[in-house]
Design a protein around this motif. Structure first.
Motif, PDB file in Angstrom:
ATOM      1  N   TRP A  78      -2.445  15.338  -3.513  1.00 58.51           N
ATOM      2  CA  TRP A  78      -3.812  14.873  -3.313  1.00 58.51           C
ATOM      3  C   TRP A  78      -4.707  15.430  -4.406  1.00 58.51           C
ATOM      4  O   TRP A  78      -4.570  16.563  -4.831  1.00 58.51           O
ATOM      5  N   GLY A  79      -5.618  14.600  -4.888  1.00 57.69           N
ATOM      6  CA  GLY A  79      -6.532  14.992  -5.952  1.00 57.69           C
ATOM      7  C   GLY A  79      -6.025  14.634  -7.336  1.00 57.69           C
ATOM      8  O   GLY A  79      -6.757  14.745  -8.312  1.00 57.69           O
ATOM      9  N   LYS A  80      -4.771  14.201  -7.445  1.00 56.62           N
ATOM     10  CA  LYS A  80      -4.196  13.812  -8.738  1.00 56.62           C
ATOM     11  C   LYS A  80      -4.408  12.309  -8.956  1.00 56.62           C
ATOM     12  O   LYS A  80      -4.735  11.562  -8.037  1.00 56.62           O
ATOM     13  N   VAL A  81      -4.194  11.861 -10.187  1.00 55.34           N
ATOM     14  CA  VAL A  81      -4.386  10.453 -10.546  1.00 55.34           C
ATOM     15  C   VAL A  81      -3.070   9.697 -10.394  1.00 55.34           C
ATOM     16  O   VAL A  81      -2.026  10.150 -10.868  1.00 55.34           O
ATOM     17  N   VAL A  83      -1.333   5.461 -10.134  1.00 59.26           N
ATOM     18  CA  VAL A  83      -1.440   4.012 -10.159  1.00 59.26           C
ATOM     19  C   VAL A  83      -0.890   3.551  -8.820  1.00 59.26           C
ATOM     20  O   VAL A  83       0.234   3.896  -8.450  1.00 59.26           O
ATOM     21  N   LEU A  84      -1.704   2.813  -8.079  1.00 56.57           N
ATOM     22  CA  LEU A  84      -1.286   2.267  -6.792  1.00 56.57           C
ATOM     23  C   LEU A  84      -1.071   0.775  -6.957  1.00 56.57           C
ATOM     24  O   LEU A  84      -1.958   0.059  -7.433  1.00 56.57           O
ATOM     25  N   ASP A  85       0.105   0.309  -6.585  1.00 51.53           N
ATOM     26  CA  ASP A  85       0.434  -1.113  -6.646  1.00 51.53           C
ATOM     27  C   ASP A  85       0.041  -1.725  -5.308  1.00 51.53           C
ATOM     28  O   ASP A  85       0.634  -1.403  -4.276  1.00 51.53           O
ATOM     29  N   THR A  86      -0.978  -2.581  -5.325  1.00 53.64           N
ATOM     30  CA  THR A  86      -1.453  -3.234  -4.098  1.00 53.64           C
ATOM     31  C   THR A  86      -1.381  -4.746  -4.265  1.00 53.64           C
ATOM     32  O   THR A  86      -1.282  -5.238  -5.399  1.00 53.64           O
ATOM     33  N   PRO A  87      -1.463  -5.496  -3.163  1.00 49.46           N
ATOM     34  CA  PRO A  87      -1.487  -6.960  -3.282  1.00 49.46           C
ATOM     35  C   PRO A  87      -2.676  -7.471  -4.099  1.00 49.46           C
ATOM     36  O   PRO A  87      -2.628  -8.564  -4.635  1.00 49.46           O
ATOM     37  N   ASN A  88      -3.737  -6.676  -4.232  1.00 48.61           N
ATOM     38  CA  ASN A  88      -4.896  -7.062  -5.043  1.00 48.61           C
ATOM     39  C   ASN A  88      -4.770  -6.607  -6.489  1.00 48.61           C
ATOM     40  O   ASN A  88      -5.694  -6.781  -7.267  1.00 48.61           O
ATOM     41  N   GLY A  89      -3.670  -5.996  -6.848  1.00 50.02           N
ATOM     42  CA  GLY A  89      -3.453  -5.533  -8.217  1.00 50.02           C
ATOM     43  C   GLY A  89      -3.249  -4.037  -8.282  1.00 50.02           C
ATOM     44  O   GLY A  89      -3.387  -3.323  -7.290  1.00 50.02           O
ATOM     45  N   ALA A  90      -2.909  -3.574  -9.473  1.00 53.84           N
ATOM     46  CA  ALA A  90      -2.690  -2.143  -9.697  1.00 53.84           C
ATOM     47  C   ALA A  90      -4.034  -1.473  -9.944  1.00 53.84           C
ATOM     48  O   ALA A  90      -4.872  -1.997 -10.675  1.00 53.84           O
ATOM     49  N   VAL A  91      -4.235  -0.308  -9.314  1.00 53.45           N
ATOM     50  CA  VAL A  91      -5.452   0.458  -9.537  1.00 53.45           C
ATOM     51  C   VAL A  91      -5.077   1.867  -9.987  1.00 53.45           C
ATOM     52  O   VAL A  91      -4.114   2.444  -9.493  1.00 53.45           O
ATOM     53  N   ILE A  92      -5.841   2.375 -10.936  1.00 54.21           N
ATOM     54  CA  ILE A  92      -5.647   3.735 -11.436  1.00 54.21           C
ATOM     55  C   ILE A  92      -6.809   4.551 -10.886  1.00 54.21           C
ATOM     56  O   ILE A  92      -7.966   4.303 -11.255  1.00 54.21           O
ATOM     57  N   LYS A  93      -6.507   5.490 -10.006  1.00 49.70           N
ATOM     58  CA  LYS A  93      -7.560   6.284  -9.358  1.00 49.70           C
ATOM     59  C   LYS A  93      -7.048   7.666  -9.002  1.00 49.70           C
ATOM     60  O   LYS A  93      -5.855   7.890  -8.817  1.00 49.70           O
ATOM     61  N   ARG A  94      -8.003   8.592  -8.831  1.00 44.62           N
ATOM     62  CA  ARG A  94      -7.713   9.896  -8.230  1.00 44.62           C
ATOM     63  C   ARG A  94      -7.645   9.623  -6.731  1.00 44.62           C
ATOM     64  O   ARG A  94      -8.505   8.933  -6.188  1.00 44.62           O
ATOM     65  N   VAL A  95      -6.602  10.120  -6.059  1.00 45.19           N
ATOM     66  CA  VAL A  95      -6.451   9.829  -4.636  1.00 45.19           C
ATOM     67  C   VAL A  95      -6.729  11.067  -3.796  1.00 45.19           C
ATOM     68  O   VAL A  95      -6.417  12.192  -4.187  1.00 45.19           O
ATOM     69  N   ARG A  96      -7.357  10.813  -2.650  1.00 41.45           N
ATOM     70  CA  ARG A  96      -7.692  11.888  -1.735  1.00 41.45           C
ATOM     71  C   ARG A  96      -7.344  11.448  -0.319  1.00 41.45           C
ATOM     72  O   ARG A  96      -7.537  10.293   0.055  1.00 41.45           O
ATOM     73  N   LYS A  97      -6.828  12.386   0.449  1.00 34.70           N
ATOM     74  CA  LYS A  97      -6.470  12.166   1.844  1.00 34.70           C
ATOM     75  C   LYS A  97      -7.741  11.924   2.651  1.00 34.70           C
ATOM     76  O   LYS A  97      -8.796  12.482   2.347  1.00 34.70           O
ATOM     77  N   THR A  98      -7.638  11.095   3.696  1.00 39.22           N
ATOM     78  CA  THR A  98      -8.763  10.867   4.596  1.00 39.22           C
ATOM     79  C   THR A  98      -8.379  11.334   5.992  1.00 39.22           C
ATOM     80  O   THR A  98      -7.228  11.696   6.238  1.00 39.22           O
ATOM     81  N   ASP A  99      -9.336  11.308   6.907  1.00 38.84           N
ATOM     82  CA  ASP A  99      -9.059  11.677   8.296  1.00 38.84           C
ATOM     83  C   ASP A  99      -8.129  10.678   8.970  1.00 38.84           C
ATOM     84  O   ASP A  99      -7.437  11.010   9.919  1.00 38.84           O
ATOM     85  N   ASP A 100      -8.132   9.445   8.474  1.00 38.51           N
ATOM     86  CA  ASP A 100      -7.254   8.399   9.003  1.00 38.51           C
ATOM     87  C   ASP A 100      -5.945   8.429   8.213  1.00 38.51           C
ATOM     88  O   ASP A 100      -5.946   8.206   7.001  1.00 38.51           O
TER      89      ASP A 100
END
Length: 136
Positions: A78-81, A83-100
């Protein structure tokens, strides 16, 4: 998973791969469609060009990122960058855990862009960004 050639090269995924393919975007790409580059680091599976300024200044538009497929069921840094492959396309983001536990927060480095959440059940592949190469 990417196969390494003896010269330690990686496939450069065409950015068009982000165009809403269902399933892992790598599965929809033929190797002949991709150029290869020599990777300056070991362990990278693929390379991809950054498009847009949402991750600037660390990942400027036009830079090349080297990425490695991970098994998110084992752990996510968590907190690292990523690439997430999603049906809406690839996104490059820093990811963080949520309560859900089904949602992940995606954060841009450029403060002009608002964070958003993605349902983990819609992420077809997680790719850890290992390195960015940019021309100065």
């Amino acid at each position: 998973q990417g196969t390494k050639s003896p010269a330690d090269t990686v496939l450069v995924l065409p950015w068009e791969a982000k165009g809403g393919l269902i399933g892992d975007f790598v599965d929809g790409i033929q190797q002949y469609q991709c150029e290869r580059i020599v990777s300056p680091i070991r362990g990278a599976d693929y390379a991809m060009q950054v498009v847009g300024d949402s991750m600037s200044p660390d990942y400027p538009s036009g830079s090349i990122i080297l990425i490695k497929r991970i098994d998110e069921a084992i752990f996510v840094e968590w907190g690292k960058v990523y690439v997430l492959d999603t049906p809406n396309g690839a996104v490059i983001k820093r990811v963080r855990k949520t309560d859900d536990p089904n949602l992940v927060e995606c954060i841009s480095i450029n403060p002009s862009y608002q964070p958003f959440t993605v349902d983990c059940r819609h992420i077809n592949g997680w790719y850890r960004v290992l390195m960015v190469m940019a021309a100065k």
